[in-house]
Design an enzyme around this catalytic site. Structure first.
Site, PDB file in Angstrom:
ATOM      1  N   LYS A  57      -1.862  16.309  54.850  1.00  0.00           N
ATOM      2  CA  LYS A  57      -1.967  14.911  54.400  1.00  0.00           C
ATOM      3  C   LYS A  57      -2.498  14.045  55.548  1.00  0.00           C
ATOM      4  O   LYS A  57      -2.498  14.468  56.697  1.00  0.00           O
ATOM      5  CB  LYS A  57      -0.601  14.419  53.927  1.00  0.00           C
ATOM      6  CG  LYS A  57       0.473  14.389  55.018  1.00  0.00           C
ATOM      7  CD  LYS A  57       1.865  14.170  54.447  1.00  0.00           C
ATOM      8  CE  LYS A  57       2.909  14.171  55.547  1.00  0.00           C
ATOM      9  NZ  LYS A  57       4.275  14.221  55.004  1.00  0.00           N
ATOM     10  N   TYR A 287      -8.837  -9.194  79.433  1.00  0.00           N
ATOM     11  CA  TYR A 287      -8.316 -10.380  78.740  1.00  0.00           C
ATOM     12  C   TYR A 287      -6.943 -10.772  79.282  1.00  0.00           C
ATOM     13  O   TYR A 287      -6.065  -9.936  79.469  1.00  0.00           O
ATOM     14  CB  TYR A 287      -8.154 -10.087  77.248  1.00  0.00           C
ATOM     15  CG  TYR A 287      -9.469  -9.951  76.507  1.00  0.00           C
ATOM     16  CD1 TYR A 287     -10.427 -10.959  76.548  1.00  0.00           C
ATOM     17  CD2 TYR A 287      -9.728  -8.819  75.760  1.00  0.00           C
ATOM     18  CE1 TYR A 287     -11.622 -10.837  75.862  1.00  0.00           C
ATOM     19  CE2 TYR A 287     -10.909  -8.685  75.059  1.00  0.00           C
ATOM     20  CZ  TYR A 287     -11.860  -9.696  75.121  1.00  0.00           C
ATOM     21  OH  TYR A 287     -13.043  -9.569  74.442  1.00  0.00           O
TER      22      TYR A 287
HETATM   23  C1  LIG Z   1       4.965  15.297  55.606  1.00  0.00           C
HETATM   24  C2  LIG Z   1       5.859  16.217  54.893  1.00  0.00           C
HETATM   25  C3  LIG Z   1       6.160  17.484  55.418  1.00  0.00           C
HETATM   26  C4  LIG Z   1       5.725  17.936  56.795  1.00  0.00           C
HETATM   27  O1  LIG Z   1       6.572  17.370  57.792  1.00  0.00           O
HETATM   28  P1  LIG Z   1       6.481  17.806  59.331  1.00  0.00           P
HETATM   29  O2  LIG Z   1       7.684  17.220  59.934  1.00  0.00           O
HETATM   30  O3  LIG Z   1       5.220  17.215  59.874  1.00  0.00           O
HETATM   31  O4  LIG Z   1       6.468  19.290  59.365  1.00  0.00           O
HETATM   32  C5  LIG Z   1       6.906  18.334  54.630  1.00  0.00           C
HETATM   33  N1  LIG Z   1       7.353  17.963  53.398  1.00  0.00           N
HETATM   34  C6  LIG Z   1       7.109  16.743  52.892  1.00  0.00           C
HETATM   35  C7  LIG Z   1       7.642  16.374  51.568  1.00  0.00           C
HETATM   36  C8  LIG Z   1       6.367  15.819  53.628  1.00  0.00           C
HETATM   37  O5  LIG Z   1       6.134  14.609  53.130  1.00  0.00           O
END
Ligand SMILES: *Cc1c(COP(=O)(O)O)cnc(C)c1O
Length: 395
Positions: A57, A287
């Site tokens: 994702k 800045y």
């Molecule tokens: C993002 C996510 C993961 C992965 O989490 P990590 O801590 O990066 O391994 C697993 N399950 C769900 C439902 C998530 O949203």
């Protein structure tokens, strides 16, 4: 005025899509060997019957979803996890055929149509959502059963139906036309904490939910529970599949989990020195003049800034690597540029490469270093680099 010859050499934005152009100003390098290594390390932790879902994702935590997806599937992951429908479509359009679970909630007609068309697999978080899916697929004359993944809330208090209602929820979905239960899952809230009390409680809730479903005589083909932290903490949480994000990218959710496997950071952030000059003692820099040169210094300007994802809060606090040396950043971080005190490298040249995150001759700066300085987590640092920084995949 440009001469005819110069005009010929002007590139289009599409032609900029080459390494030669990527490396002009500032860029993100993706180490595919490190990515494969991390996946193989994770696979070694899992039994043969446990599948590995790589969570890609948010553009694979900022690493570039398509390249990452193809590499992790070649290296031993068998599922991909995304947050949204467009993230799934992007992978399908790029030719990725592995099963893709959408971890986020979906409910509109457009989303459901796209899920069916692109063979994506949705998460069902509530009985109401299950009915919407079934009815929408009915109205589409959908002729096969859509694989769906039932999400339980065992203590995270985010998406999902309360674990106490697992039996009713699963039974409802089981009976709805056009849906086929592909998995039952839940998500851990505190698996990165050395105190495992809450994690163990969630584990008990998940086990009780599984029992409720079993008693009803319903066979769920796949159970999954663990994120990176759960995967590294306890094999009893692995079930039929684990959903791993952070570790795929070479980072640990917590220091106490570091010894479990050997991971290599996949991302490096680099930029070039664009100007070098001498600055006299007492001169204000950048800045707000929030840095005043304490003595005569050699100053380098670098072509990367907060619009590329360098957090402005790191102004006067971060270091970078040049020629294997740690070099302090000075003055306020600006939108497109930062300044360095390079007095330690008096012969530095314009055009030299600066490593903001990554390794240079044995010295290393990681997303953990930035996260610690900023009071945040490596997940947020990795996701923060903007699209203005091209992702360059290195074999
Ligand atoms: C993002 C996510 C993961 C992965 O989490 P990590 O801590 O990066 O391994 C697993 N399950 C769900 C439902 C998530 O949203």
């Amino acid at each position: 005025m440009l001469s005819g010859e110069q005009i010929q050499s002007i590139v289009t934005s599409q032609q900029c899509d080459t390494y030669a152009w990527y490396s002009q100003r500032a860029w993100v390098e993706i180490d595919l060997a490190a990515l494969s290594h991390n996946v193989r390390q994770l696979r070694q932790l899992l039994s043969d019957k446990t599948q590995l879902m790589a969570v890609v994702k948010a553009d694979a935590y900022g690493h570039g979803a398509v390249t990452v997806a193809k590499t992790v599937i070649e290296s031993g992951a068998s599922w991909l996890g995304v947050a949204t429908v467009p993230e799934g479509i992007q992978l399908r359009e790029a030719g990725v055929t592995a099963p893709i679970l959408i971890l986020g909630a979906t409910q509109t007609r457009e989303q459901i149509h796209a899920i069916a068309h692109w063979k994506l697999q949705p998460t069902l978080c509530s009985p109401k959502q299950a009915l919407v899916f079934s009815n929408t697929l009915e109205a589409m004359n959908f002729d096969v059963a859509l694989p769906v993944h039932i999400k339980l809330d065992t203590g995270m208090s985010r998406l999902g139906t309360d674990w106490r209602q697992a039996g009713e929820f699963v039974q409802l979905v089981e009976r709805l036309p056009h849906l086929r239960i592909a998995s039952l899952y839940s998500h851990l809230a505190t698996a990165d904490s050395p105190d495992q009390t809450v994690m163990n409680l969630q584990h008990r809730h998940f086990e009780e939910a599984i029992q409720q479903v079993k008693i009803l005589g319903i066979e769920v083909p796949c159970l999954h529970f663990a994120n990176t932290a759960g995967t590294l903490t306890n094999p009893a949480l692995h079930y039929d599949m684990v959903r791993v994000g952070l570790a795929v990218y070479g980072y640990y959710p917590a220091e106490h989990l570091r010894h479990r496997i050997n991971l290599k950071p996949v991302m490096q952030v680099k930029a070039r020195v664009t100007q070098v000059k001498n600055i006299a003692a007492g001169t204000g820099i950048s800045y707000g003049h929030r840095y005043i040169a304490p003595n005569n210094i050699r100053l380098a300007v670098v072509g990367i800034g907060y619009a590329d994802g360098i957090p402005r809060h790191l102004s006067n606090k971060m270091q970078v690597l040049i020629r294997g040396k740690r070099i302090p950043q000075i003055g306020t971080i600006t939108m497109d540029q930062i300044m360095l005190d390079v007095s330690n490298i008096p012969d530095i040249q314009e055009g030299e490469v600066v490593t903001l995150l990554g390794t240079d001759q044995g010295e290393q700066i990681t997303a953990d270093d930035w996260a610690n300085e900023l009071g945040t987590i490596p997940w947020e640092i990795l996701c923060s680099f903007k699209h203005r920084l091209p992702r360059v995949a290195l074999e």
